[in-house]
Scaffold this active site. Structure first.
Site, PDB file in Angstrom:
ATOM      1  N   ASP B 371       1.832  -0.710  -1.754  1.00 26.51           N
ATOM      2  CA  ASP B 371       2.270  -0.151  -2.976  1.00 26.51           C
ATOM      3  C   ASP B 371       1.598  -1.244  -4.158  1.00 26.51           C
ATOM      4  O   ASP B 371       1.522  -2.541  -4.113  1.00 26.51           O
ATOM      5  CB  ASP B 371       3.715  -0.433  -3.051  1.00 26.51           C
ATOM      6  CG  ASP B 371       4.346   0.200  -4.351  1.00 26.51           C
ATOM      7  OD1 ASP B 371       4.379  -0.398  -5.398  1.00 26.51           O
ATOM      8  OD2 ASP B 371       4.513   1.504  -4.451  1.00 26.51           O
ATOM      9  N   GLU B 400      -2.656   1.797  -2.681  1.00 22.73           N
ATOM     10  CA  GLU B 400      -2.263   2.798  -3.418  1.00 22.73           C
ATOM     11  C   GLU B 400      -2.476   2.364  -4.922  1.00 22.73           C
ATOM     12  O   GLU B 400      -1.523   1.423  -5.366  1.00 22.73           O
ATOM     13  CB  GLU B 400      -0.660   3.091  -3.288  1.00 22.73           C
ATOM     14  CG  GLU B 400      -0.287   4.141  -4.357  1.00 22.73           C
ATOM     15  CD  GLU B 400       0.886   3.765  -5.409  1.00 22.73           C
ATOM     16  OE1 GLU B 400       1.231   2.695  -5.287  1.00 22.73           O
ATOM     17  OE2 GLU B 400       1.356   4.430  -6.190  1.00 22.73           O
TER      18      GLU B 400
END
Lengths: 642, 642
Positions: B371, B400
């Site tokens: 993330d 990401e």
């Protein structure tokens, strides 16, 4: 930090610029998170201790740019330094909070700590006082929050704090270098001439003093480099006769590239040309006229060269004891002994070869055209050129290597200041556009300086053989406007000498390489006046004094090529339109406007055609031209300022 | 040696490939003179002592290529070695002389010396005997010159001698490396699912055991990676309510990305999901169905995370003693504490973070979706990924990071195996062509592996909001055929969930990020059958299992995009044609033929449309398509072999 420019091969070689240039050093500089960065270019001249710095500014998308002005010739070293700037980040954050009234005492406490840190990096004085006073204000609760926050955003305080950034954990890129050459390395106009053909009578060997008589003619045309084929004694053994005959007659002078005889070798002068004093007189007389003499350095020997006797170990011996002559199997060149750069005695050899350059530099020459460097050792050139330029940074080396692209580009990377190119064989529009784009728009432009020659003593292209006067004019305009460095082999060029030795070949008939010629430079049909005009346009237009700034423009006729040149500051813009057909008149619509060269849209706009001296108002993006090769094969338009 | 490929940033980072790939290593290799060169690629796996070699062959113009087959996952190291081969040069020269009958005894004497040199590099045996015998023959005058020269050109003698080249002064390039990943790093089909929403009743928190019940459904559609949002305990302080409400109701489960509570942190499991044993059961059940589980690793903490109490030094403290919560001024995210990667205690912090990966690898997980890595320390990722992959080379890391291009590409260089992209926002033809060209045709393709997501829990693009079922089908085909790695966030994708939280926004209404949802996967309107069909086509076609091999084809309608994918060996060619309008039928002429993909010209040629299973004979380079988005928005043609 990534993609620092200008760099060549990951920094293995230096990029090239000329003195006075300002290089926009660029790099991608980024980090994680949202903090703001600062970056600068650190630079110095090789040999200096201290670095100077140039701030970089963000261009967007993590690209940064900082100017590096190259004030002196020599080598510059530079790297990029960048750091996360907590102060800049804090100011930016505070500004955003203040806009929505969400700043807090904690924010100001953070700022106070940053200012104290900055103060610690100052010396005693006004700056330190200002920073510490502000820090104290931020930490006190005497004044209201809003007022303290306002003070924090005072531009003068910010400017003061920014002078003392915390660079304790800054990151530095690898180091790179730039070779800064004299202006003439980037803008030069060459005239090649055989001094032995400067006497006014047939077949009488000219001298340097005769060559001096030719200087006003050359200077008058606007040339600033006079390039002489090898001026050394010529060997007798296996001497070539006229038109490269295997056997010479008694009075044949031989090829200047068969270097060396009893009179001496690469540091000697051919006795028929004159003395060392005569040579110096020629160099001075040329200099008085703004012309630099360039010498041809060909590291090969005739069998009579002194080195053959004195240093047989510098040559390749065959198993039968004989010295290896030059070969490109199955061809044999018995008048030339190639030098063995890899001999066990290479150290003494390399020193001697380097000293050839040193000798002629002492005689006042700093420009050297090097014959076939791709058939000599690459490490030798890297070493030799670096050694020479370390002591004589004004030295200019022109590489005459007609070979595969990697080798031509490689020699430029290794140090050659200018290079011959494939220009002579690029005569059609598509191939000219493609080749020029490769030379100017790719990274090649950072290290390879083209020098365009429409003709040389070795190359009389078919285009000139077939095309007559118009062909010569066309190729001259192309060479002189596409490239800031160009040259012609004269007087054969201006006198439009066009007869090949054999059909389909590129050798001149009665080539001056093998005999003394007499040139009637005052011939009324000479292109000298046209050449003079073109060189004068070059001299008046910075746009033509660099090879970058080139852009091709669309025309609707494959025989008509159109391109613009623009100076670095954008102020000088020329549109050159050339009919590539030496036979037929062609017309075309040419797409050109100020917008096309990055200026703002102004239509109509005025242009002045420099050869006819006529001005025109152009209404639109497309403009009509019609060129008759027999009358005027090219036009050069100057875009007039609004 | 120049321009060795594949390399990244001058060798600062490794290039990426998957196991089983054969990499054509290329370099420009050249020297001065006319001698012939030889070159090879030397390679080994990191940790091995010995290098193996792969001969390079000249492609022309000084470009050389040698194959490097990557047999195992891990890191390969390689460099190029080249040398001037005097033997090859001598053979070539002799051949030319023999052709014109100009060979000599001296030539053979030179050859004899070369063969003796080669013999000295052999061991005792047949090769040595052959070489020495030949050398002896060349030096004797017993046999005629012509005969001896003929022997010298005997292919078997030449092959023998070439086995023992003189490499004593060979040159080596710098060393480079290649990260060899598992096949799934280059070809993977992802399904993202919240396990807490897998129970069949409304608002009842699902468990891992419930998720196991979902596996047949997922495997049936052809997915091979099951990606779960963070499975850790969720914080209570500042917990977000439904639709990101600032205050949660008592029964709101909170966002899985607000990691950590009394029950534990990044190495713990949310108690409502199950036990560690339940998790292992899910991993095994998935593996039994050919699916690997991927976990979401988000290095941030809720205020209740154990680390906040146990390691306050791992967070940023503000001057008032409070811990700095996440901010993007003026926005504040009080439910998240960002980790301070630059704390003085960074060494223990970094080890603990790395051990999060180690923990889950021990639990059977080797794929990690990370993330927002761009808001965490870049040096940390470089170090951590390298450490993990040194011991677990099969580990795959998906970045990401939706941020600026340099940062996205930089993270890939630093080690991320796959990356999210801008795909979700590229909906029009020109921008798709431009972006995909950048991803596949530039050097980006050497280190950045795109993973295309038509939707994610954070991104419900306007195209899907507006376009209904056709839009979902269009975006699925694009993602699944343009990129060998793609994923969907299901079941919202196949159930065509399309309501945003607010107009103009990209958040889902009633987002699963903030509440438990129940999905009726058996809904007859589900796109599951279509997804199944598309994934089956991917599984049957190597052309779709790599992202390279992409070429765009011209169409005469800006709503219709056409592109081909070709397998590495050229044997599998697909033409995909998509109507980008989710509303209107469009037709177009599409330029496609075997020649366009490098096959030889064969017209007519046959294609089979895989979705309709109909075959066609195409006569020419232009072929007509008509696509009704409500019926069939895309076609996938297989080029039939002749």
């Amino acid at each position: 930090m990534e993609n620092v420019r200008p760099t060549v091969d990951c920094g293995k070689y230096p990029a090239k610029r000329v003195v006075g240039d300002t290089v926009p050093v660029r790099a991608a500089v980024y980090s994680d998170g949202h903090d703001l960065l600062r970056a600068c270019v650190r630079f110095r001249q090789r040999g200096q201790k201290q670095y100077r710095e140039s701030q970089m500014r963000p261009l967007g998308n993590d690209e940064w740019e900082g100017p590096l002005t190259l004030e002196r010739i020599g080598t510059y070293e530079f790297h990029v330094e960048a750091w996360v700037d907590h102060y800049d980040t804090w100011v930016d954050g505070l500004r955003k909070k203040v806009e929505v009234d969400s700043e807090s005492d904690v924010d100001l406490a953070i700022g106070a700590a940053l200012l104290k840190g900055a103060a610690a990096r100052t010396k005693e004085g006004a700056d330190r006082d200002r920073l510490l006073t502000a820090a104290e204000l931020f930490e006190s609760t005497a004044a209201p929050l809003q007022e303290r926050a306002g003070r924090a955003l005072d531009p003068r305080l910010i400017a003061t704090a920014r002078r003392y950034p915390d660079r304790s954990v800054a990151t530095r890129s690898a180091g790179f270098s730039i070779t800064v050459d004299p202006v003439r390395a980037g803008y030069s106009t060459w005239y090649e001439m055989f001094p032995r053909s400067t006497y006014r009578a047939d077949r009488v060997h000219g001298t340097f003093l005769d060559a001096i008589e030719r200087l006003d003619y050359i200077a008058g045309m606007g040339f600033d480099v006079l390039y002489l084929p090898p001026i050394h004694p010529i060997g007798l053994s296996f001497r070539k006769g006229r038109d490269n005959a295997l056997v010479a007659d008694a009075d044949d002078p031989g090829s200047p590239w068969a270097i060396g005889g009893p009179e001496g070798g690469h540091t000697s002068i051919h006795p028929d040309l004159g003395t060392a004093a005569d040579f110096r007189a020629l160099v001075k007389a040329a200099s008085d006229r703004g012309i630099q003499v360039a010498l041809d350095i060909a590291f090969q020997c005739s069998p009579d060269h002194p080195w053959v006797q004195e240093h047989p170990e510098w040559f390749v011996r065959r198993p039968d004891g004989s010295i290896q002559y030059a070969e490109n199997p199955p061809k044999k060149y018995q008048d030339i002994y190639p030098i063995n750069f890899e001999t066990d005695a290479w150290e003494s050899l390399w020193q001697e070869l380097k000293n050839v350059f040193v000798h002629w530099i002492a005689e006042g020459v700093t420009i050297f055209r090097v014959d076939n460097p791709h058939t000599k050792s690459f490490p030798f050139w890297s070493w030799c050129i670096a050694e020479i330029k370390a002591k004589h940074p004004q030295a200019i080396f022109l590489s005459e290597a007609f070979t595969r692209p990697h080798r031509m580009y490689g020699l430029a990377k290794m140090g050659f200041s200018q290079s011959y190119t494939y220009f002579t064989w690029r005569t059609e529009k598509a191939e000219l556009e493609s080749y020029l784009t490769e030379l100017t728009a790719s990274d090649v432009a950072d290290y390879y300086r083209p020098n365009f020659w429409p003709n040389t003593p070795d190359i009389l292209h078919e285009y000139l053989q077939e095309g007559g006067r118009p062909a010569f004019m066309i190729r001259l305009v192309l060479a002189a406007t596409l490239s800031s460095n160009y040259g012609i082999y004269g007087p054969p060029f201006e006198l439009q000498e066009a007869t090949p030795r054999e059909p389909g070949g590129e050798e001149y008939l009665d080539s001056e390489k093998y005999e003394v010629r007499r040139w009637e430079t005052s011939d009324p049909r000479s292109l000298a006046p046209f050449i003079t005009e073109i060189n004068a346009i070059r001299a008046r237009h910075p746009a033509l004094q660099r090879t970058r700034g080139l852009r091709f423009h669309t025309t609707d006729n494959e025989h008509i090529i159109a391109y613009s040149k623009m100076s670095e500051d954008g102020g000088d813009v020329l549109l050159i339109v050339v009919n590539l057909s030496y036979e037929h008149t062609h017309s075309a619509w040419v797409e050109f406007s100020p917008v096309a060269v990055g200026h703002h849209d102004s239509r109509p706009f005025r242009v002045t055609e420099l050869l006819s001296r006529r001005s025109y108002t152009w209404e639109d993006y497309w403009n009509f031209v019609k060129l008759d090769p027999h009358h005027r094969p090219a036009q050069i338009f100057r875009l007039e300022p609004e």
